[in-house]
Design a protein around this motif. Sequence first.
Motif, PDB file in Angstrom:
ATOM      1  N   CYS A 255      63.161 122.936  -5.383  1.00  0.00           N
ATOM      2  CA  CYS A 255      63.202 121.739  -4.933  1.00  0.00           C
ATOM      3  C   CYS A 255      62.345 121.242  -3.815  1.00  0.00           C
ATOM      4  CB  CYS A 255      64.868 121.768  -4.113  1.00  0.00           C
ATOM      5  SG  CYS A 255      65.303 120.185  -3.270  1.00  0.00           S
ATOM      6  N   THR A 256      61.719 119.966  -3.983  1.00  0.00           N
ATOM      7  CA  THR A 256      60.882 119.218  -3.247  1.00  0.00           C
ATOM      8  C   THR A 256      61.394 118.015  -2.804  1.00  0.00           C
ATOM      9  OG1 THR A 256      59.045 120.339  -4.035  1.00  0.00           O
ATOM     10  CG2 THR A 256      58.621 118.631  -2.914  1.00  0.00           C
ATOM     11  N   ALA A 257      61.555 117.852  -1.291  1.00  0.00           N
ATOM     12  CA  ALA A 257      61.868 116.528  -0.696  1.00  0.00           C
ATOM     13  C   ALA A 257      60.613 115.877  -0.352  1.00  0.00           C
ATOM     14  CB  ALA A 257      62.663 116.920   0.521  1.00  0.00           C
ATOM     15  N   SER A 258      61.195 114.387  -0.728  1.00  0.00           N
ATOM     16  CA  SER A 258      59.907 113.319  -0.280  1.00  0.00           C
ATOM     17  C   SER A 258      60.472 112.093   0.518  1.00  0.00           C
ATOM     18  CB  SER A 258      58.883 113.151  -1.767  1.00  0.00           C
ATOM     19  OG  SER A 258      59.729 112.424  -2.479  1.00  0.00           O
ATOM     20  N   GLY A 259      59.719 111.283   0.947  1.00  0.00           N
ATOM     21  CA  GLY A 259      60.137 110.128   1.487  1.00  0.00           C
ATOM     22  C   GLY A 259      60.312 110.100   3.013  1.00  0.00           C
ATOM     23  N   TYR A 260      60.967 109.292   3.563  1.00  0.00           N
ATOM     24  CA  TYR A 260      60.950 109.149   5.083  1.00  0.00           C
ATOM     25  C   TYR A 260      61.847 110.348   5.833  1.00  0.00           C
ATOM     26  CZ  TYR A 260      61.201 107.304   9.754  1.00  0.00           C
ATOM     27  OH  TYR A 260      60.820 107.021  11.108  1.00  0.00           O
ATOM     28  N   ILE A 261      61.314 111.604   6.044  1.00  0.00           N
ATOM     29  CA  ILE A 261      62.342 112.559   6.191  1.00  0.00           C
ATOM     30  C   ILE A 261      61.496 112.947   7.477  1.00  0.00           C
ATOM     31  CG2 ILE A 261      63.308 114.967   5.817  1.00  0.00           C
ATOM     32  CD1 ILE A 261      62.910 114.375   2.937  1.00  0.00           C
ATOM     33  N   TYR A 262      62.373 113.416   8.531  1.00  0.00           N
ATOM     34  CA  TYR A 262      61.515 114.106   9.740  1.00  0.00           C
ATOM     35  C   TYR A 262      62.619 114.867  10.504  1.00  0.00           C
ATOM     36  CZ  TYR A 262      64.560 109.966  12.019  1.00  0.00           C
ATOM     37  OH  TYR A 262      65.707 109.462  12.214  1.00  0.00           O
ATOM     38  N   SER A 263      62.152 115.668  11.255  1.00  0.00           N
ATOM     39  CA  SER A 263      62.931 116.517  12.004  1.00  0.00           C
ATOM     40  C   SER A 263      64.018 117.398  11.107  1.00  0.00           C
ATOM     41  CB  SER A 263      63.574 115.878  13.200  1.00  0.00           C
ATOM     42  OG  SER A 263      62.762 115.445  13.973  1.00  0.00           O
ATOM     43  N   ILE A 264      63.267 118.064   9.986  1.00  0.00           N
ATOM     44  CA  ILE A 264      64.416 118.699   9.159  1.00  0.00           C
ATOM     45  C   ILE A 264      64.899 119.809   9.905  1.00  0.00           C
ATOM     46  CG2 ILE A 264      64.440 120.096   6.909  1.00  0.00           C
ATOM     47  CD1 ILE A 264      62.115 118.508   5.887  1.00  0.00           C
ATOM     48  N   ASN A 265      66.386 119.838   9.650  1.00  0.00           N
ATOM     49  CA  ASN A 265      66.961 121.067  10.557  1.00  0.00           C
ATOM     50  C   ASN A 265      67.382 122.160   9.462  1.00  0.00           C
ATOM     51  OD1 ASN A 265      67.568 119.500  12.777  1.00  0.00           O
ATOM     52  ND2 ASN A 265      69.014 118.293  11.600  1.00  0.00           N
ATOM     53  N   GLU A 266      67.521 121.741   8.138  1.00  0.00           N
ATOM     54  CA  GLU A 266      67.867 122.786   7.040  1.00  0.00           C
ATOM     55  C   GLU A 266      67.829 122.288   5.814  1.00  0.00           C
ATOM     56  OE1 GLU A 266      71.872 124.202   8.285  1.00  0.00           O
ATOM     57  OE2 GLU A 266      72.422 123.495   6.160  1.00  0.00           O
ATOM     58  N   MET A 267      67.557 123.111   4.929  1.00  0.00           N
ATOM     59  CA  MET A 267      67.576 122.860   3.507  1.00  0.00           C
ATOM     60  C   MET A 267      68.395 123.736   2.406  1.00  0.00           C
ATOM     61  SD  MET A 267      63.462 121.720   2.598  1.00  0.00           S
ATOM     62  CE  MET A 267      64.250 121.026   1.133  1.00  0.00           C
ATOM     63  N   GLY A 268      68.881 123.508   1.528  1.00  0.00           N
ATOM     64  CA  GLY A 268      69.682 124.604   0.878  1.00  0.00           C
ATOM     65  C   GLY A 268      70.252 124.009  -0.635  1.00  0.00           C
ATOM     66  N   TRP A 269      71.104 124.823  -0.930  1.00  0.00           N
ATOM     67  CA  TRP A 269      71.752 124.570  -2.186  1.00  0.00           C
ATOM     68  C   TRP A 269      73.155 124.672  -2.012  1.00  0.00           C
ATOM     69  CZ3 TRP A 269      68.430 123.373  -6.359  1.00  0.00           C
ATOM     70  CH2 TRP A 269      66.988 123.707  -6.174  1.00  0.00           C
ATOM     71  N   ASP A 270      73.795 123.494  -2.918  1.00  0.00           N
ATOM     72  CA  ASP A 270      75.302 123.631  -3.214  1.00  0.00           C
ATOM     73  C   ASP A 270      75.388 123.646  -4.554  1.00  0.00           C
ATOM     74  OD1 ASP A 270      76.102 121.000  -0.679  1.00  0.00           O
ATOM     75  OD2 ASP A 270      75.892 123.195  -0.307  1.00  0.00           O
ATOM     76  N   ARG A 271      76.653 124.002  -5.084  1.00  0.00           N
ATOM     77  CA  ARG A 271      77.100 124.011  -6.463  1.00  0.00           C
ATOM     78  C   ARG A 271      78.297 123.578  -6.554  1.00  0.00           C
ATOM     79  NH1 ARG A 271      77.247 130.525  -7.918  1.00  0.00           N
ATOM     80  NH2 ARG A 271      79.250 130.835  -6.809  1.00  0.00           N
ATOM     81  N   GLN A 272      78.541 122.850  -7.752  1.00  0.00           N
ATOM     82  CA  GLN A 272      79.932 122.349  -8.057  1.00  0.00           C
ATOM     83  C   GLN A 272      80.312 122.728  -9.505  1.00  0.00           C
ATOM     84  OE1 GLN A 272      80.531 118.178  -6.751  1.00  0.00           O
ATOM     85  NE2 GLN A 272      82.873 118.716  -6.756  1.00  0.00           N
ATOM     86  N   VAL A 273      81.716 123.030  -9.738  1.00  0.00           N
ATOM     87  CA  VAL A 273      82.012 123.371 -11.077  1.00  0.00           C
ATOM     88  C   VAL A 273      83.029 122.124 -11.171  1.00  0.00           C
ATOM     89  CG1 VAL A 273      83.655 124.652 -12.397  1.00  0.00           C
ATOM     90  CG2 VAL A 273      81.823 125.788 -11.090  1.00  0.00           C
ATOM     91  N   PRO A 274      83.202 121.417 -12.306  1.00  0.00           N
ATOM     92  CA  PRO A 274      84.108 120.384 -12.425  1.00  0.00           C
ATOM     93  C   PRO A 274      85.507 120.653 -12.186  1.00  0.00           C
ATOM     94  CG  PRO A 274      82.546 120.247 -14.407  1.00  0.00           C
ATOM     95  CD  PRO A 274      82.267 121.472 -13.491  1.00  0.00           C
ATOM     96  N   GLY A 275      86.258 119.773 -11.299  1.00  0.00           N
ATOM     97  CA  GLY A 275      87.514 120.266 -11.013  1.00  0.00           C
ATOM     98  C   GLY A 275      87.621 121.059  -9.805  1.00  0.00           C
ATOM     99  N   LYS A 276      86.436 121.388  -9.290  1.00  0.00           N
ATOM    100  CA  LYS A 276      86.639 122.204  -8.020  1.00  0.00           C
ATOM    101  C   LYS A 276      85.874 121.598  -6.930  1.00  0.00           C
ATOM    102  CE  LYS A 276      87.283 126.828 -10.182  1.00  0.00           C
ATOM    103  NZ  LYS A 276      86.823 128.285 -10.442  1.00  0.00           N
ATOM    104  N   GLN A 277      86.034 122.476  -5.660  1.00  0.00           N
ATOM    105  CA  GLN A 277      85.314 121.749  -4.266  1.00  0.00           C
ATOM    106  C   GLN A 277      83.948 122.218  -4.390  1.00  0.00           C
ATOM    107  OE1 GLN A 277      87.497 122.633  -0.805  1.00  0.00           O
ATOM    108  NE2 GLN A 277      86.597 121.014   0.147  1.00  0.00           N
ATOM    109  N   ARG A 278      83.099 121.493  -4.044  1.00  0.00           N
ATOM    110  CA  ARG A 278      81.564 121.774  -4.011  1.00  0.00           C
ATOM    111  C   ARG A 278      81.683 123.182  -2.972  1.00  0.00           C
ATOM    112  NH1 ARG A 278      76.548 117.507  -3.358  1.00  0.00           N
ATOM    113  NH2 ARG A 278      77.429 116.899  -5.278  1.00  0.00           N
TER     114      ARG A 278
END
Length: 116
Positions: free
Chosen positions: A22-45
């Motif tokens: 994953c690469t982020a672009s655009g107007y981003i400053y002072s990044i605190n963290e990056m990460g990954w979520d996942r979601q299965v249909p019908g379940k909470q992320r």
Amino acid sequence: QVQLEESGGGLVQSGGSLRLSCTASGYIYSINEMGWDRQVPGKQRELVARITNGGITRYSDSVKGRFTISGETLSRTVYLQMNALKSEDTAVYYCYVRYATNWSAFGQGTQVTVSS
């Protein structure tokens, strides 16, 4: 405009490996963290893994010992190495970035399917 571009999802057999990027672009400053979520249909992320600007990592209990997050918030790039994949890891995986005081952005998601 903030954009997150994800890649690396796909179909893999149980026990196999995949690496998400994953690469982020655009107007981003002072990044605190990056990460990954996942979601299965019908379940909470679910938070899968995250890495802070200080390099501290955290994982959900369900992936500890199997997944490794790496990357560098300064370069706006994060990776998720997924080993020993299980059918229950099948989900859409979303990259995210938290920045500034209280802003966040998410990617479009990449499908990971683990066949048993």
